[in-house]
Scaffold this motif. Structure first.
Motif, PDB file in Angstrom:
ATOM      1  N   SER A  86       0.827  -1.213   0.000  1.00  0.00           N
ATOM      2  CA  SER A  86       0.000   0.000   0.000  1.00  0.00           C
ATOM      3  C   SER A  86       0.855   1.254   0.000  1.00  0.00           C
ATOM      4  CB  SER A  86      -0.925   0.021   1.218  1.00  0.00           C
ATOM      5  OG  SER A  86      -1.876  -0.997   1.132  1.00  0.00           O
ATOM      6  N   LEU A 143       2.356   1.675  -3.461  1.00  0.00           N
ATOM      7  CA  LEU A 143       1.363   2.201  -4.395  1.00  0.00           C
ATOM      8  C   LEU A 143       1.121   3.686  -4.137  1.00  0.00           C
ATOM      9  CD1 LEU A 143      -0.600   1.725  -6.690  1.00  0.00           C
ATOM     10  CD2 LEU A 143      -2.265   0.913  -4.999  1.00  0.00           C
ATOM     11  N   GLU A 144       1.026   4.058  -2.889  1.00  0.00           N
ATOM     12  CA  GLU A 144       0.830   5.471  -2.551  1.00  0.00           C
ATOM     13  C   GLU A 144       1.990   6.322  -3.060  1.00  0.00           C
ATOM     14  OE1 GLU A 144       0.080   8.415   1.289  1.00  0.00           O
ATOM     15  OE2 GLU A 144       0.301   6.264   1.607  1.00  0.00           O
ATOM     16  N   LEU A 177       3.931   5.624  -5.577  1.00  0.00           N
ATOM     17  CA  LEU A 177       3.829   5.660  -7.034  1.00  0.00           C
ATOM     18  C   LEU A 177       2.795   6.691  -7.470  1.00  0.00           C
ATOM     19  CD1 LEU A 177       4.778   4.414  -9.719  1.00  0.00           C
ATOM     20  CD2 LEU A 177       2.988   2.689  -9.438  1.00  0.00           C
ATOM     21  N   ILE A 178       1.649   6.708  -6.796  1.00  0.00           N
ATOM     22  CA  ILE A 178       0.621   7.699  -7.114  1.00  0.00           C
ATOM     23  C   ILE A 178       1.137   9.101  -6.847  1.00  0.00           C
ATOM     24  CG2 ILE A 178      -1.650   8.578  -6.411  1.00  0.00           C
ATOM     25  CD1 ILE A 178      -2.424   5.592  -5.918  1.00  0.00           C
ATOM     26  N   ASP A 179       1.839   9.292  -5.733  1.00  0.00           N
ATOM     27  CA  ASP A 179       2.393  10.605  -5.413  1.00  0.00           C
ATOM     28  C   ASP A 179       3.392  11.063  -6.475  1.00  0.00           C
ATOM     29  OD1 ASP A 179       0.894  10.713  -3.092  1.00  0.00           O
ATOM     30  OD2 ASP A 179       2.558  10.185  -1.762  1.00  0.00           O
ATOM     31  N   ARG A 191       3.774   9.755  -9.762  1.00  0.00           N
ATOM     32  CA  ARG A 191       3.318   9.733 -11.150  1.00  0.00           C
ATOM     33  C   ARG A 191       1.948  10.339 -11.370  1.00  0.00           C
ATOM     34  NH1 ARG A 191       6.358   6.181 -14.567  1.00  0.00           N
ATOM     35  NH2 ARG A 191       8.369   6.030 -13.543  1.00  0.00           N
ATOM     36  N   GLY A 192       1.139  10.402 -10.330  1.00  0.00           N
ATOM     37  CA  GLY A 192      -0.233  10.878 -10.457  1.00  0.00           C
ATOM     38  C   GLY A 192      -1.187   9.701 -10.611  1.00  0.00           C
ATOM     39  N   LEU A 193      -2.385   9.874 -10.076  1.00  0.00           N
ATOM     40  CA  LEU A 193      -3.365   8.792 -10.088  1.00  0.00           C
ATOM     41  C   LEU A 193      -3.754   8.389 -11.505  1.00  0.00           C
ATOM     42  CD1 LEU A 193      -5.196   6.858  -8.584  1.00  0.00           C
ATOM     43  CD2 LEU A 193      -6.886   8.706  -8.398  1.00  0.00           C
ATOM     44  N   SER A 207      -2.039   8.521 -14.261  1.00  0.00           N
ATOM     45  CA  SER A 207      -0.950   7.773 -14.879  1.00  0.00           C
ATOM     46  C   SER A 207      -0.894   6.343 -14.344  1.00  0.00           C
ATOM     47  CB  SER A 207       0.377   8.487 -14.627  1.00  0.00           C
ATOM     48  OG  SER A 207       1.446   7.764 -15.183  1.00  0.00           O
ATOM     49  N   VAL A 208      -1.083   6.182 -13.043  1.00  0.00           N
ATOM     50  CA  VAL A 208      -1.060   4.843 -12.447  1.00  0.00           C
ATOM     51  C   VAL A 208      -2.233   4.020 -12.957  1.00  0.00           C
ATOM     52  CG1 VAL A 208      -1.234   3.557 -10.278  1.00  0.00           C
ATOM     53  CG2 VAL A 208       0.235   5.575 -10.414  1.00  0.00           C
ATOM     54  N   LEU A 209      -3.402   4.631 -13.070  1.00  0.00           N
ATOM     55  CA  LEU A 209      -4.555   3.911 -13.614  1.00  0.00           C
ATOM     56  C   LEU A 209      -4.328   3.514 -15.075  1.00  0.00           C
ATOM     57  CD1 LEU A 209      -7.469   5.940 -12.003  1.00  0.00           C
ATOM     58  CD2 LEU A 209      -6.795   3.587 -11.485  1.00  0.00           C
TER      59      LEU A 209
END
Length: 77
Positions: free
Chosen positions: A21, A24-25, A27-29, A31-33, A35-37
């Protein structure tokens, strides 16, 4: 003359253990949500293609395609 500070060798450096978790957090921080999606969507399509080609398991491949479509609907929102 400046004093040189010794560099700690990698084996001496403390190791940081991130939970999935937390990874993943981060990565989101970074790359941005969105981009991760998009990455997750592409992974779903790649898995579907691999399963269809290598395993010839079309029901499972279709489930991965369905997941990719669901993720894409979030990306497009």
């Amino acid at each position: 003359m400046t004093q040189q500070i010794p560099i700690t060798e990698a084996r001496d450096a403390p190791t940081i253990s991130w939970t999935p978790s937390e990874q993943l957090e981060r990565l989101i921080d970074n790359r941005g949500l969105g981009s991760v999606l998009e990455m997750i969507r592409e992974i779903c399509y790649e898995k579907a293609s691999y399963i269809a080609t290598e395993w010839q398991d079309m029901p499972l491949a279709k489930r991965w395609i369905a997941m990719a479509i669901r993720v894409n609907s979030v990306v497009q929102a």
